[in-house]
Design an enzyme around this catalytic site. Structure first.
Site, PDB file in Angstrom:
ATOM      1  NE  ARG A  25     -17.831  -4.033  -9.266  1.00 53.17           N
ATOM      2  CZ  ARG A  25     -17.516  -2.929  -9.923  1.00 53.17           C
ATOM      3  NH1 ARG A  25     -18.395  -1.931 -10.020  1.00 53.17           N
ATOM      4  NH2 ARG A  25     -16.360  -2.817 -10.547  1.00 53.17           N
ATOM      5  CG  ASP A  26     -18.948  -2.692 -13.906  1.00 51.84           C
ATOM      6  OD1 ASP A  26     -19.810  -1.866 -13.569  1.00 51.84           O
ATOM      7  OD2 ASP A  26     -18.116  -2.473 -14.810  1.00 51.84           O
ATOM      8  CG  HIS A 223     -18.113   0.759 -20.363  1.00 52.58           C
ATOM      9  ND1 HIS A 223     -19.341   0.774 -19.754  1.00 52.58           N
ATOM     10  CD2 HIS A 223     -17.220   0.486 -19.374  1.00 52.58           C
ATOM     11  CE1 HIS A 223     -19.199   0.529 -18.459  1.00 52.58           C
ATOM     12  NE2 HIS A 223     -17.926   0.355 -18.210  1.00 52.58           N
ATOM     13  CB  CYS A 254     -21.672   3.647 -14.614  1.00 49.39           C
ATOM     14  SG  CYS A 254     -21.363   4.635 -13.138  1.00 49.39           S
ATOM     15  CG  ASN A 263     -18.643  -3.501 -18.153  1.00 51.32           C
ATOM     16  OD1 ASN A 263     -17.840  -2.623 -17.872  1.00 51.32           O
ATOM     17  ND2 ASN A 263     -19.649  -3.835 -17.347  1.00 51.32           N
TER      18      ASN A 263
END
Length: 315
Positions: A25-26, A223, A254, A263
């Protein structure tokens, strides 16, 4: 044989940690080229096969805002066919009540909402004020809980904001407390632009403790923009936090904050925890192989130091 760090435990640290994998997802949400749904599905299944206990699969966000995740229904439907009930346990992000409805329609049992600790990012990411964002979360969380669904709360910009600069600790605690009061089970405190340092991490966790929120209710999401992610994990461990978000291969950023680089890499975290003798349940070889494969799919090297050392750029 894959080398492993020598195990040297450190007194006073937790003996076990939960790694909350956010790569699908991220990690992928900021990719400009759309990743095929079959590749995403294989990514999730490989991560589960590597022993990661929690894998956040996707987000039910409007396709206009994050085109990469427009295939959320297709992904989860396919995973349900392959994994059965296990797919229903995979957490997903739901930005609002409509996103929650889409998740509930598929029978999913774990969702997350995404809040901001700052006024500017609330406006840019949610089109809300710092205060009015809770008007959106309240019915979403309530409906999820009524349906027997667990809710996680992300709080972004907890350590710094690219538009506002330093973010007061008390402001972050106030946002987190409001989410918990709505019924959120766990708070993930995000260092969205990677500016946190060890002392800041300890101060924030301590401030939550003074406000009645124990470290067991918190997760930390770092991060590695300035190379501080593992140092900050160490500070979090010293403060008693036992859940850490990470992304396989260090993928992610992001889409609403250009200074938010990758990340914390899952492999780097696994290596670090292994050296401290902290149980995590993850097969390092398997997750390195997965990230190496995904790097090949994306056509670029992984930013993870451990992947580079053990796996290279792609298969």
């Amino acid at each position: 044989m894959t080398p492993l760090p020598m195990v040297v435990p450190e007194e006073g640290l937790p003996t076990e940690v939960t790694i909350y994998e956010v790569g699908p997802r991220d990690g992928l949400q900021n990719e400009k080229a759309v990743v095929d749904v079959e590749v995403k599905s294989a990514f999730v299944k490989r991560l589960l096969g590597a022993g990661l206990p929690i894998v956040e699969a996707t987000s039910f966000v409007h396709p206009k805002w994050v085109p990469q995740l427009a295939d959320a229904e297709a992904l989860m439907t396919g995973l349900s066919a392959d994994l059965g009930e296990r797919a229903r346990e995979l957490p997903v992000l739901v930005p609002n009540a409509r996103g929650l409805e889409r998740a509930l329609d598929l029978g999913l049992r774990h969702v997350a909402v995404f809040a901001s600790a700052t006024e500017t990012f609330a406006a840019k990411n949610l089109n809300r004020t710092l205060d009015s964002q809770f008007d959106m979360f309240e019915p979403t969380v309530a409906q999820a809980l009524d349906a027997g669904v667990d809710v996680r709360g992300y709080v972004s910009m907890c350590f710094g904001d690219p538009w506002e600069g330093a973010v007061p600790v008390r402001q972050v605690v106030a946002v987190g407390k409001r989410l918990l009061e709505l019924g959120v089970g766990q708070l993930s405190l995000g260092d969205t632009i990677g500016v946190a340092t060890a002392g800041h991490v300890k101060a924030l966790v301590a401030a939550f403790g003074e406000a009645g929120v124990e470290p067991g209710r918190l997760a930390l999401h770092f991060h590695d923009t300035y190379g501080q992610a593992l140092t900050n994990v160490h500070a979090g461990l010293q403060a008693g936090v036992t859940t850490y978000d990470a992304s396989a291969g260090g993928l992610g950023g992001c889409p609403y904050a250009r200074s938010a680089t990758g990340n914390l890499a899952t492999e780097d975290l696994v290596w670090f925890l292994t050296g401290l003798g902290i149980e995590h349940g993850v097969d390092l070889d398997a997750v390195v192989a997965t990230s190496t494969w995904m790097a090949g799919e994306l056509g670029r090297p992984s930013p993870s130091a451990v992947v580079r050392a053990l796996g290279g750029a792609g298969e």
